[in-house]
Enzyme design. Structure first.
Site, PDB file in Angstrom:
ATOM      1  N   LYS A 115      98.091  -8.011 -11.227  1.00  0.00           N
ATOM      2  CA  LYS A 115      97.464  -6.849 -10.581  1.00  0.00           C
ATOM      3  C   LYS A 115      98.469  -6.002  -9.801  1.00  0.00           C
ATOM      4  O   LYS A 115      98.320  -4.786  -9.732  1.00  0.00           O
ATOM      5  CB  LYS A 115      96.309  -7.287  -9.670  1.00  0.00           C
ATOM      6  CG  LYS A 115      95.148  -7.839 -10.471  1.00  0.00           C
ATOM      7  CD  LYS A 115      93.815  -7.663  -9.796  1.00  0.00           C
ATOM      8  CE  LYS A 115      92.712  -7.974 -10.788  1.00  0.00           C
ATOM      9  NZ  LYS A 115      91.381  -7.924 -10.239  1.00  0.00           N
ATOM     10  N   LYS A 207      92.206 -10.274 -21.779  1.00  0.00           N
ATOM     11  CA  LYS A 207      90.893 -10.561 -21.186  1.00  0.00           C
ATOM     12  C   LYS A 207      90.016  -9.302 -21.130  1.00  0.00           C
ATOM     13  O   LYS A 207      90.521  -8.226 -20.812  1.00  0.00           O
ATOM     14  CB  LYS A 207      91.130 -11.095 -19.757  1.00  0.00           C
ATOM     15  CG  LYS A 207      89.899 -11.653 -19.086  1.00  0.00           C
ATOM     16  CD  LYS A 207      90.207 -12.068 -17.653  1.00  0.00           C
ATOM     17  CE  LYS A 207      90.143 -10.911 -16.705  1.00  0.00           C
ATOM     18  NZ  LYS A 207      89.426 -11.142 -15.438  1.00  0.00           N
ATOM     19  N   LYS A 210      86.997  -5.135 -16.306  1.00  0.00           N
ATOM     20  CA  LYS A 210      86.370  -3.889 -15.841  1.00  0.00           C
ATOM     21  C   LYS A 210      87.371  -2.747 -15.861  1.00  0.00           C
ATOM     22  O   LYS A 210      87.014  -1.598 -16.051  1.00  0.00           O
ATOM     23  CB  LYS A 210      85.908  -4.037 -14.389  1.00  0.00           C
ATOM     24  CG  LYS A 210      84.857  -5.076 -14.143  1.00  0.00           C
ATOM     25  CD  LYS A 210      84.522  -5.082 -12.642  1.00  0.00           C
ATOM     26  CE  LYS A 210      83.800  -6.338 -12.236  1.00  0.00           C
ATOM     27  NZ  LYS A 210      84.606  -7.204 -11.362  1.00  0.00           N
TER      28      LYS A 210
HETATM   29  N1  AQP Z   1      86.634 -11.738 -19.581  1.00  0.00           N
HETATM   30  C1  AQP Z   1      86.019 -12.679 -18.876  1.00  0.00           C
HETATM   31  N2  AQP Z   1      85.524 -13.784 -19.500  1.00  0.00           N
HETATM   32  C2  AQP Z   1      84.870 -14.756 -18.794  1.00  0.00           C
HETATM   33  N3  AQP Z   1      84.669 -14.684 -17.462  1.00  0.00           N
HETATM   34  C3  AQP Z   1      85.132 -13.587 -16.809  1.00  0.00           C
HETATM   35  N4  AQP Z   1      85.091 -13.213 -15.520  1.00  0.00           N
HETATM   36  C4  AQP Z   1      85.704 -12.014 -15.360  1.00  0.00           C
HETATM   37  N5  AQP Z   1      86.152 -11.581 -16.552  1.00  0.00           N
HETATM   38  C5  AQP Z   1      85.821 -12.535 -17.467  1.00  0.00           C
HETATM   39  C6  AQP Z   1      84.460 -14.012 -14.472  1.00  0.00           C
HETATM   40  O1  AQP Z   1      83.520 -13.189 -13.814  1.00  0.00           O
HETATM   41  C7  AQP Z   1      83.460 -13.605 -12.453  1.00  0.00           C
HETATM   42  C8  AQP Z   1      83.561 -12.405 -11.567  1.00  0.00           C
HETATM   43  O2  AQP Z   1      84.777 -11.730 -11.811  1.00  0.00           O
HETATM   44  P1  AQP Z   1      85.326 -10.778 -10.716  1.00  0.00           P
HETATM   45  O3  AQP Z   1      84.646  -9.481 -10.787  1.00  0.00           O
HETATM   46  O4  AQP Z   1      85.287 -11.421  -9.409  1.00  0.00           O
HETATM   47  O5  AQP Z   1      86.831 -10.667 -11.037  1.00  0.00           O
HETATM   48  P2  AQP Z   1      87.701 -10.083 -12.132  1.00  0.00           P
HETATM   49  O6  AQP Z   1      88.254 -11.244 -12.883  1.00  0.00           O
HETATM   50  O7  AQP Z   1      88.662  -9.257 -11.383  1.00  0.00           O
HETATM   51  O8  AQP Z   1      86.865  -9.156 -13.114  1.00  0.00           O
HETATM   52  P3  AQP Z   1      87.526  -8.149 -14.076  1.00  0.00           P
HETATM   53  O9  AQP Z   1      86.452  -7.645 -14.941  1.00  0.00           O
HETATM   54  O10 AQP Z   1      88.699  -8.706 -14.785  1.00  0.00           O
HETATM   55  O11 AQP Z   1      87.971  -6.981 -13.107  1.00  0.00           O
HETATM   56  P4  AQP Z   1      89.358  -6.260 -13.008  1.00  0.00           P
HETATM   57  O12 AQP Z   1      89.409  -5.343 -14.175  1.00  0.00           O
HETATM   58  O13 AQP Z   1      89.236  -5.525 -11.697  1.00  0.00           O
HETATM   59  O14 AQP Z   1      90.422  -7.288 -13.020  1.00  0.00           O
HETATM   60  C9  AQP Z   1      84.568 -14.618 -12.227  1.00  0.00           C
HETATM   61  O15 AQP Z   1      84.005 -15.927 -12.268  1.00  0.00           O
HETATM   62  C10 AQP Z   1      85.463 -14.419 -13.412  1.00  0.00           C
HETATM   63  O16 AQP Z   1      86.122 -15.604 -13.778  1.00  0.00           O
END
Ligand code: AQP
Length: 344
Positions: A115, A207, A210
């Site tokens: 990040k 992965k 968002k």
């Molecule tokens: N691709 C994924 N597959 C399975 N589980 C996922 N999680 C996130 N992406 C996947 C799980 O969702 C929960 C909440 O995630 P979060 O919003 O706290 O964090 P994140 O990983 O930052 O989500 P994003 O979508 O990847 O956001 P950005 O783009 O900001 O980095 C967690 O249990 C996570 O494991």
């Protein structure tokens, strides 16, 4: 080690539209866990501040994630649904744990490296410290089980290391204050099922996230049926038909991802899916996957839209949840203070 009553905690950041990865890796699991456990499900708004954010957007995203929790089937009467910043014990414990965690441990965290990117000097201190706050989120309730996606595995290991070090460093004080031989449980990650890491629909090695700039990389929980069908039709695949066995997915990340999504949505295994689609071309498989996705996400989308129009109700859920959460967190935090020698 002392026995702790089983308690589930997990959180989701209000950083944007939730997607199929969040649903299969986290929310769907949250709903399943509530049948057997007491659960705290938290909208982790303090974590959402670790990257640049717009205050009004954060407020709306916090409500939107809460609406998604409820729309997926989380029962806010039976469980505790709240936003993190309302329970200041999270931040209070995070400071105490900052003084326990080691710099070398945080330097190994891959999510920070990803990040922060190349401009690491310019990343917020909060982003670096994110995993310690996450440990505090869990440990302030002395939660024992944490359902998360695979990407959070390293952070959970850190939370266990921090809990273990706290227990060791203060063992005499923990015993003197009548807390047995361990103050914190070592929280167990629950990373299970065929879709613990849902990958981008445009690149099976990345992965689903968002923040992916491509609209076609993820399916949002608020996508309508036409959009879902379009995104699945356009999903990247390879030229081979589907194999008959799970082993045949090796080296085929896009195929593996779509089969995993199918299995997770239908509550079956990848082997079950392949036993029906062995030898199929992707065109037919994608039609079936789109139908299944629309059938599963359609009712969730409708409920999210309904709840997005009722901020007063969503806010009342968060307020009630915060009160219940504080009733657990406060005595635990007081006990932490006693153990640490802080007069209260
Ligand atoms: N691709 C994924 N597959 C399975 N589980 C996922 N999680 C996130 N992406 C996947 C799980 O969702 C929960 C909440 O995630 P979060 O919003 O706290 O964090 P994140 O990983 O930052 O989500 P994003 O979508 O990847 O956001 P950005 O783009 O900001 O980095 C967690 O249990 C996570 O494991």
């Amino acid at each position: 080690m002392a026995q702790f009553p089983e308690l589930v905690f997990s959180g989701v950041q209000p950083t944007g539209n939730l997607h199929l990865g969040n649903y299969l890796g986290a929310l769907k699991r949250f709903v399943e866990m509530q049948a057997t456990h007491s659960c705290l499900y938290c909208v982790v708004d303090l974590h959402a501040m670790t990257m640049p954010h717009d205050p009004e957007q954060l407020r709306q995203n916090t409500r939107a994630v809460t609406a998604a929790f409820l729309a997926c089937g989380i029962d806010a009467k039976k469980n505790i649904v709240f936003n993190q910043s309302r329970v200041s014990e999270h931040a209070e414990l995070a400071w105490a744990l900052d003084c326990v965690a080691r710099l070398g441990w945080l330097n190994r965290m891959t999510q920070f490296k990803e990040k922060a990117g190349k401009d690491r000097e310019n990343a917020s201190v909060g982003l670096y410290n994110y995993p310690v706050l996450m440990a505090a989120d869990i440990l302030v309730y002395r939660a024992t089980h944490v359902p998360v996606g695979d990407d959070q595995k390293q952070h959970l290991e850190l939370a266990r290391d921090i809990a273990q070090k706290f227990n060791n460093d203060f063992d005499a004080s923990i015993a003197a204050h009548g807390h047995g031989d361990a103050f914190f449980p070592l929280p167990e990650p629950l990373i299970q099922g065929p879709a613990t890491r849902v990958m981008s629909l445009r690149d099976g090695t990345k992965k689903m996230s968002k923040s992916d700039p491509s609209e076609y990389a993820h399916i949002a929980l608020t996508d309508d049926a036409d959009t879902i069908v379009q995104k699945i039709r356009k999903a990247k695949t390879d030229a081979e038909p589907l194999p008959g066995e799970v082993g045949g997915l090796a080296g085929r990340p896009e195929a593996d991802n779509l089969v995993g999504i199918f299995a997770a949505l239908g509550d079956e295994t990848k082997a079950d899916v392949l036993s029906r689609f062995a030898g199929s071309q992707f065109s037919g498989f994608k039609n079936a996957l789109a139908d299944l996705t629309v059938a599963k996400l359609g009712p969730i989308r409708a409920e999210i839209i309904r709840l997005n129009g009722d901020d007063a109700y969503v806010d009342s859920v968060l307020a009630e949840g915060a009160e219940k959460a504080r009733a657990i967190a406060r005595p635990n935090m007081d006990a932490v203070k006693d153990v640490l020698g802080l007069i209260r």
